[in-house]
Design an enzyme around this catalytic site. Structure first.
Site, mmCIF file in Angstrom:
data_model
loop_
_atom_site.group_PDB
_atom_site.id
_atom_site.type_symbol
_atom_site.label_atom_id
_atom_site.label_comp_id
_atom_site.label_asym_id
_atom_site.label_seq_id
_atom_site.Cartn_x
_atom_site.Cartn_y
_atom_site.Cartn_z
ATOM 1 N N ASP A 199 0.853 -1.194 0.000
ATOM 2 C CA ASP A 199 0.000 0.000 0.000
ATOM 3 C C ASP A 199 0.890 1.246 0.000
ATOM 4 O OD1 ASP A 199 -1.892 2.018 0.503
ATOM 5 O OD2 ASP A 199 -3.122 0.677 1.719
ATOM 6 N N ASP A 200 0.825 2.023 -1.066
ATOM 7 C CA ASP A 200 1.588 3.277 -1.213
ATOM 8 C C ASP A 200 3.095 3.048 -1.347
ATOM 9 O OD1 ASP A 200 -0.872 4.452 -0.873
ATOM 10 O OD2 ASP A 200 -0.298 5.714 0.818
ATOM 11 N N ASP A 203 -0.548 -0.870 -4.714
ATOM 12 C CA ASP A 203 -1.815 -0.323 -5.192
ATOM 13 C C ASP A 203 -1.655 1.023 -5.877
ATOM 14 O OD1 ASP A 203 -1.259 1.134 -2.872
ATOM 15 O OD2 ASP A 203 -3.342 1.196 -2.208
ATOM 16 N N ASN A 204 -0.616 1.783 -5.525
ATOM 17 C CA ASN A 204 -0.332 3.070 -6.171
ATOM 18 C C ASN A 204 1.026 3.536 -5.681
ATOM 19 O OD1 ASN A 204 -2.940 3.920 -4.043
ATOM 20 N ND2 ASN A 204 -0.891 4.693 -3.590
ATOM 21 N N LYS A 229 1.393 9.337 -5.616
ATOM 22 C CA LYS A 229 -0.009 9.005 -5.361
ATOM 23 C C LYS A 229 -0.925 10.198 -5.626
ATOM 24 C CE LYS A 229 -2.982 7.458 -1.529
ATOM 25 N NZ LYS A 229 -3.000 6.836 -0.188
ATOM 26 N N HIS A 252 -10.920 -2.513 1.571
ATOM 27 C CA HIS A 252 -11.151 -1.168 1.036
ATOM 28 C C HIS A 252 -12.075 -1.132 -0.181
ATOM 29 C CE1 HIS A 252 -9.068 3.038 1.332
ATOM 30 N NE2 HIS A 252 -10.387 3.067 1.504
ATOM 31 N N LYS A 286 -5.813 -5.370 3.937
ATOM 32 C CA LYS A 286 -6.785 -4.288 3.745
ATOM 33 C C LYS A 286 -7.696 -4.573 2.556
ATOM 34 C CE LYS A 286 -6.033 -0.187 1.769
ATOM 35 N NZ LYS A 286 -5.635 1.216 1.528
ATOM 36 N N HIS A 331 1.444 2.477 3.989
ATOM 37 C CA HIS A 331 0.525 3.615 4.070
ATOM 38 C C HIS A 331 0.683 4.286 5.435
ATOM 39 C CE1 HIS A 331 -3.238 5.862 4.228
ATOM 40 N NE2 HIS A 331 -3.495 5.544 2.967
ATOM 41 N N ARG A 338 -7.862 -1.051 -6.237
ATOM 42 C CA ARG A 338 -8.284 -2.401 -5.879
ATOM 43 C C ARG A 338 -9.522 -2.838 -6.662
ATOM 44 N NH1 ARG A 338 -5.341 -2.995 -0.854
ATOM 45 N NH2 ARG A 338 -4.151 -1.047 -0.785
ATOM 46 N N CYS A 366 -6.316 4.244 -3.362
ATOM 47 C CA CYS A 366 -6.541 2.903 -2.807
ATOM 48 C C CYS A 366 -7.748 2.143 -3.353
ATOM 49 C CB CYS A 366 -6.654 3.003 -1.291
ATOM 50 S SG CYS A 366 -5.253 3.813 -0.490
ATOM 51 N N SER A 425 -8.272 2.071 4.934
ATOM 52 C CA SER A 425 -6.879 2.415 5.222
ATOM 53 C C SER A 425 -6.621 2.588 6.713
ATOM 54 C CB SER A 425 -6.476 3.687 4.479
ATOM 55 O OG SER A 425 -6.447 3.458 3.090
#
Length: 492
Positions: A34-35, A268-269, A289, A129, A127, A216, A78, A74, A152
């Site tokens: 994540d991130d 995810d990004n 992001k 989300h 996660k 994240h 997904r 996020c 998140s």
């Protein structure tokens, strides 16, 4: 009488049958950070973060240098992975929070449902989300097991800026079993659950999805990893993620499952750049992001399947997260849903077939705004506002410009509200054309030199607007499917 020759023949036939079975029903392990930034792994150029397990995964498989997520935020990212569609097509742009009453519509056949229909054991640890109301929980959408959080990790009392958010829940399947869990233990807990699932399902095909909660913000590392990197706490967090990947790979090796298991690692990004030392690096890409530049959309992507995915290969052929949906369905013989999908069958590229090419076209949305389109090596940015770090990046877990934030500004919505909450400033880019193969940092605007390419890509943009809409021009998409909605609050 059984001769040596006949014995060898039967062994060869058995080997072919086993290989065919492995090819048609491989295990899939999909690990999603994540991130995480494009430049945060050793195999992608990081010098101050040690990632030996991911570097080895890349050496044993293929590393993609032009991988794109559905949107650089996020929930949208997904949604693309789970549906094989642009997030705008399934009305899931942006990011959900604890007040959201929407999720992926029940009519969408999600990736785990495809596997479930083919007899796979399925699990998600991390996660979700994609909707926290009961109808949208992962155990209602094809997963046998879930442990983790619904949105998140900043969506709770530990948010770096916003105050008054309720406790962050930890779920076991559909039950909240803990509030405000110790975030320094997230990576360890998710890794242990993943390894346990593999051990319990070693004798049947399985789909294991591990959407890690880190890095994240707010970021945490367990005591064992704190102070171990040369990039501060952020580096420590990534090194613990690398350890977690290593534990999963070790379990596959110990149980003799490596040859039967396709492993994917991605993010995810891109990095949440305004958080400075608590954020990753997108180098050599531009921004991060929440933008449609490379640093937001392009993330690390490593794929390994011994004997099928070429080892020691690096390719810049474009691949998108939503392509995995179609590719996996084709791989396991699952029928695709009878709706418009945006993913393509990337198996020839994944498996290194001679002359295989990646996807030729991609549309870059930010929320419901069309910001850019790509065809081949050319990417056209349409005029739009975007976020860039304000002044100096943040420190100590706070975003840039934190000391000057005003409470009323924090409550604003839209791009300027995001900017005020997270220490960004708003800039604008005019019509700009980049050759992203020669210029991955998107620094040299070649629009004036190539008006014919600009015109061609503007037609691509018009097609995207007609299909999915565009808030910047007022276009209404003709092929957008609704999100799922609940009318009254039903639990958390």
């Amino acid at each position: 009488m059984i001769t040596l020759r006949s014995s060898l023949f039967f062994l060869a036939v058995a080997a072919v049958r086993i290989a065919a079975a492995d090819m048609s029903s491989p295990n899939i392990v999909f690990i999603f950070a994540d991130d995480l930034g494009y430049g945060d792994l050793g195999c992608y150029g990081a010098k101050d973060i040690a990632t030996p397990n991911l570097d080895r995964l890349a050496a044993e498989g293929t590393r993609f240098t032009s991988f794109h997520v559905g949107q650089s935020v996020c929930t949208a990212s997904r949604a693309a992975l789970m549906t094989g569609s642009y997030p705008n097509r399934v009305s899931m742009a942006g990011a959900l929070n604890h007040t959201s009453m929407v999720g992926l519509h029940a009519n969408e056949r999600l990736l785990p449902q495809l596997f479930k229909e083919r007899g796979y054991a399925t699990a998600i640890f991390g996660k979700w989300h994609l909707g926290h109301q009961p109808p949208f929980l992962p155990t209602r959408r094809g997963f046998d097991e879930w442990a983790g959080i619904p949105y998140s990790n900043d969506n709770g009392p530990l948010h770096p800026v916003v105050r008054g958010i309720p406790s962050l829940p930890w779920y076991e399947n559909e039950k909240v079993v803990e509030l405000d869990p110790d975030q320094s233990q997230f990576t360890r807990r998710l890794t242990e659950r993943a390894v346990s699932f593999i051990e319990r399902n070693r004798d049947k095909p399985f789909f294991l999805y591990v959407p890690h909660i880190m890095p994240h913000v707010p970021i945490f590392a367990s005591e064992k990893f704190r102070g171990t990197s040369r990039r501060g706490l952020y580096g420590d967090v990534v090194q613990e993620l690398d350890w977690g990947v290593g534990e999963v790979l070790a379990a596959l090796r110990r149980l003799g499952l490596e040859q039967r298991t396709l492993v994917v690692f991605s993010s995810d990004n891109g990095p949440f750049l305004s958080y400075g030392e608590h954020a990753g690096s997108a180098s050599p890409l531009r921004e991060g992001k929440l933008t449609t530049f490379g640093g937001g959309h392009s993330t690390p992507c490593i794929v390994r399947w011994p004997g099928h995915v070429p080892a020691k290969r690096v390719t810049d052929e474009p691949l998108a997260a939503m392509d995995f949906y179609v590719s996996f369905a084709k791989l396991i013989g699952a029928p695709l849903p009878a709706v418009k999908l945006d993913g393509v069958d990337a198996r020839p590229l994944l498996f290194g077939e001679r002359g295989a090419k990646g996807r030729d076209e991609f549309w870059f949305y930010s929320g419901d705004e069309l910001h850019a389109v790509r065809q081949g090596d050319w990417k056209l940015h349409l005029p739009h506002e975007y976020l860039t770090v304000a002044a100096e990046p943040g420190r100590g877990g706070k975003p840039s410009n934190y000391a000057n934030m005003k409470p009323q500004a924090i409550e604003n919505s839209g791009i300027r509200g995001i900017a005020s909450r997270h220490g960004y400033r708003v800039e604008k880019i005019e019509l700009s054309l980049f050759n992203v193969k020669a210029d991955p940092g998107e620094t040299q605007n070649l629009a004036a030199q190539h008006p014919e390419i600009v015109a061609r890509l503007q037609e691509v943009a018009n097609r995207a607007r007609q299909d999915l809409g565009d808030a910047l021009t007022g276009a209404k998409g003709r092929n957008v499917r609704p999100a799922g909605k609940v009318v009254a609050t039903a639990g958390r």
